[in-house]
Scaffold this motif. Structure first.
Motif, PDB file in Angstrom:
ATOM      1  N   ASN A  92     -81.116  16.258  26.254  1.00 44.50           N
ATOM      2  CA  ASN A  92     -79.698  15.274  26.238  1.00 44.50           C
ATOM      3  C   ASN A  92     -78.362  15.600  25.451  1.00 44.50           C
ATOM      4  OD1 ASN A  92     -81.720  13.378  26.611  1.00 44.50           O
ATOM      5  ND2 ASN A  92     -82.027  11.706  24.863  1.00 44.50           N
ATOM      6  N   LYS A  93     -78.986  16.462  24.164  1.00 46.69           N
ATOM      7  CA  LYS A  93     -77.401  17.296  23.703  1.00 46.69           C
ATOM      8  C   LYS A  93     -76.440  17.932  24.588  1.00 46.69           C
ATOM      9  CE  LYS A  93     -75.575  19.952  20.093  1.00 46.69           C
ATOM     10  NZ  LYS A  93     -75.670  20.575  18.675  1.00 46.69           N
ATOM     11  N   ILE A  94     -77.425  18.794  26.098  1.00 48.83           N
ATOM     12  CA  ILE A  94     -76.258  19.476  27.054  1.00 48.83           C
ATOM     13  C   ILE A  94     -76.254  18.771  27.775  1.00 48.83           C
ATOM     14  CG2 ILE A  94     -76.811  21.349  28.892  1.00 48.83           C
ATOM     15  CD1 ILE A  94     -79.010  22.880  26.491  1.00 48.83           C
ATOM     16  N   ALA A  95     -76.655  17.593  28.095  1.00 45.31           N
ATOM     17  CA  ALA A  95     -76.643  16.726  29.447  1.00 45.31           C
ATOM     18  C   ALA A  95     -75.541  16.087  29.055  1.00 45.31           C
ATOM     19  CB  ALA A  95     -77.606  15.700  29.982  1.00 45.31           C
ATOM     20  N   VAL A  96     -75.296  15.632  27.904  1.00 44.81           N
ATOM     21  CA  VAL A  96     -73.687  15.390  27.450  1.00 44.81           C
ATOM     22  C   VAL A  96     -72.745  16.402  27.734  1.00 44.81           C
ATOM     23  CG1 VAL A  96     -72.842  14.235  24.906  1.00 44.81           C
ATOM     24  CG2 VAL A  96     -75.495  13.776  25.820  1.00 44.81           C
ATOM     25  N   LEU A  97     -72.807  17.295  26.670  1.00 48.27           N
ATOM     26  CA  LEU A  97     -71.788  18.005  26.670  1.00 48.27           C
ATOM     27  C   LEU A  97     -71.266  18.765  28.347  1.00 48.27           C
ATOM     28  CD1 LEU A  97     -73.036  20.595  24.167  1.00 48.27           C
ATOM     29  CD2 LEU A  97     -71.037  18.826  23.817  1.00 48.27           C
ATOM     30  N   VAL A  98     -72.517  18.520  29.481  1.00 53.79           N
ATOM     31  CA  VAL A  98     -72.152  19.347  30.275  1.00 53.79           C
ATOM     32  C   VAL A  98     -71.333  17.577  31.519  1.00 53.79           C
ATOM     33  CG1 VAL A  98     -73.300  18.686  32.707  1.00 53.79           C
ATOM     34  CG2 VAL A  98     -73.949  20.507  30.613  1.00 53.79           C
ATOM     35  N   GLY A  99     -72.078  16.393  30.879  1.00 49.85           N
ATOM     36  CA  GLY A  99     -70.734  14.992  31.389  1.00 49.85           C
ATOM     37  C   GLY A  99     -69.572  15.888  31.143  1.00 49.85           C
ATOM     38  N   ASP A 100     -69.314  15.394  29.701  1.00 48.69           N
ATOM     39  CA  ASP A 100     -67.871  16.258  28.752  1.00 48.69           C
ATOM     40  C   ASP A 100     -67.016  16.537  29.697  1.00 48.69           C
ATOM     41  OD1 ASP A 100     -68.498  14.168  26.732  1.00 48.69           O
ATOM     42  OD2 ASP A 100     -69.101  15.447  25.587  1.00 48.69           O
ATOM     43  N   TYR A 101     -68.005  17.793  29.688  1.00 54.49           N
ATOM     44  CA  TYR A 101     -67.084  19.215  30.870  1.00 54.49           C
ATOM     45  C   TYR A 101     -66.819  18.730  32.453  1.00 54.49           C
ATOM     46  CZ  TYR A 101     -66.575  23.704  33.515  1.00 54.49           C
ATOM     47  OH  TYR A 101     -66.211  24.716  34.313  1.00 54.49           O
TER      48      TYR A 101
END
Length: 323
Positions: free
Chosen positions: A106-115
């Protein structure tokens, strides 16, 4: 009904250029991020939203560089919301493949979405496409509000047709409306024409979501697992109609099943059978066609030509598809 590849033929060259530029717009110097965005691009969908942008621009003056940036902006923000949605919904699949949160947590997915969100914003800001950015940002705001409204109402099973239409207008229709408005704005259309195209897209978006909601209660293999909305306690139009057109004791029983037994496959089967027996699917199809026909009325006010025909075919594809 034409296939999606046949529909896109008049703008095929533009779509090919868009896909290369979209891929380039997601690149990063961070190896992990570059690997993830490559995974996203390889599993892209049918590109229906960019097609709405390009056909709308063609209808309203012509496709240009701003149109390409508008299509990329829409797709970047749409992809960001999908990545975030999978985290919110604890979903581990997207279009038959593992979701980003399933593979990278989840943490990486949220950051990818933000990117992806930031890349879309910078694409518009760097090129001065403030009108396009305003259109799409408004859609993202509405999508978030629609999702929260649905969650709030689902907790109490407090949803009727007016609330349902508010939810899907914001959650789904706002982005397709933004696609059509962006296309028109990128081609230099006046405010009245941009608003007309926005309304056209909104009606298509509503019809699209009603069609999608019908799949939950179908009987054929449509590519979407039956009862998935019921499991998530999403009260959609076929179920709303059925609940409003049955005896009080049956209504109470079905609501109890949705609230307390929504993970029981046998009980889900009872709910699906109830909706079909009570005419929920037929009613939803009637409403879907009403919104589609209203969209056609708007479209028919434009001169005939390949762009208008392309949009008409795209509308038919979204409302007559079987998955």
């Amino acid at each position: 009904m034409l296939s999606i590849n046949e529909i896109k033929q008049p703008i095929a060259a533009d779509i090919d250029v868009f896909e290369e530029r979209f891929k380039a717009s997601m690149r990063s110097s961070v190896p992990l991020l570059d690997r993830i965005t490559h995974y996203i691009v390889k599993r892209k969908g049918k590109q229906i939203r960019p097609m709405f942008v390009f056909f709308s621009a063609s209808l309203c003056g012509g496709i240009n560089e701003a149109t390409h940036r508008g299509a990329a902006l829409v797709e970047l923000l749409h992809t960001a919301t999908l990545v975030h949605d999978d985290v919110v919904d604890n979903s581990y699949q997207r279009r038959g493949f593992f979701s980003i949160n399933a593979l990278w947590k989840n943490k990486i997915a949220v950051l990818v979405g933000d990117y992806l969100l930031s890349k879309g914003l910078l694409l518009s800001i760097d090129n001065g496409d403030f009108a396009l950015l305003k259109i799409v940002s408004e859609a993202v705001k509405q999508m978030s509000e629609g999702e929260l409204l649905q969650m709030e109402k689902a907790r109490r099973m407090d949803i009727g047709e007016p609330v349902y239409y508010d939810v899907i207008r914001q959650k789904t229709a706002s982005l397709i409306a933004a696609c059509c408005a962006c296309g028109a704005a990128s081609a230099g259309a006046d405010d009245a024409t941009i608003e007309k195209m926005r309304l056209f897209g909104e009606k298509i978006g509503i019809a699209f979501q009603i069609k999608d909601d019908m799949f939950d209660f179908g009987t054929d293999d449509v590519g979407k697992p039956l009862g998935i909305d019921i499991k998530e306690k999403k009260v959609t139009l076929p179920l709303i109609y059925a609940l409003n057109n049955c005896a009080a004791d049956e209504k109470k029983h079905i609501i109890n099943l949705v609230k307390n037994h929504n993970d029981d496959l046998e009980k889900i089967g009872v709910i699906i059978s109830f909706v079909n027996r009570t005419g929920g699917l037929q009613y939803a199809e009637t409403q879907m066609k009403k919104y589609r026909d209203e969209a056609f009325e708007i479209l028919n006010s434009f001169p005939d030509g390949s762009a208008r025909q392309g949009l008409e075919q795209l509308v038919r594809y979204t409302t007559e598809r079987n998955k």
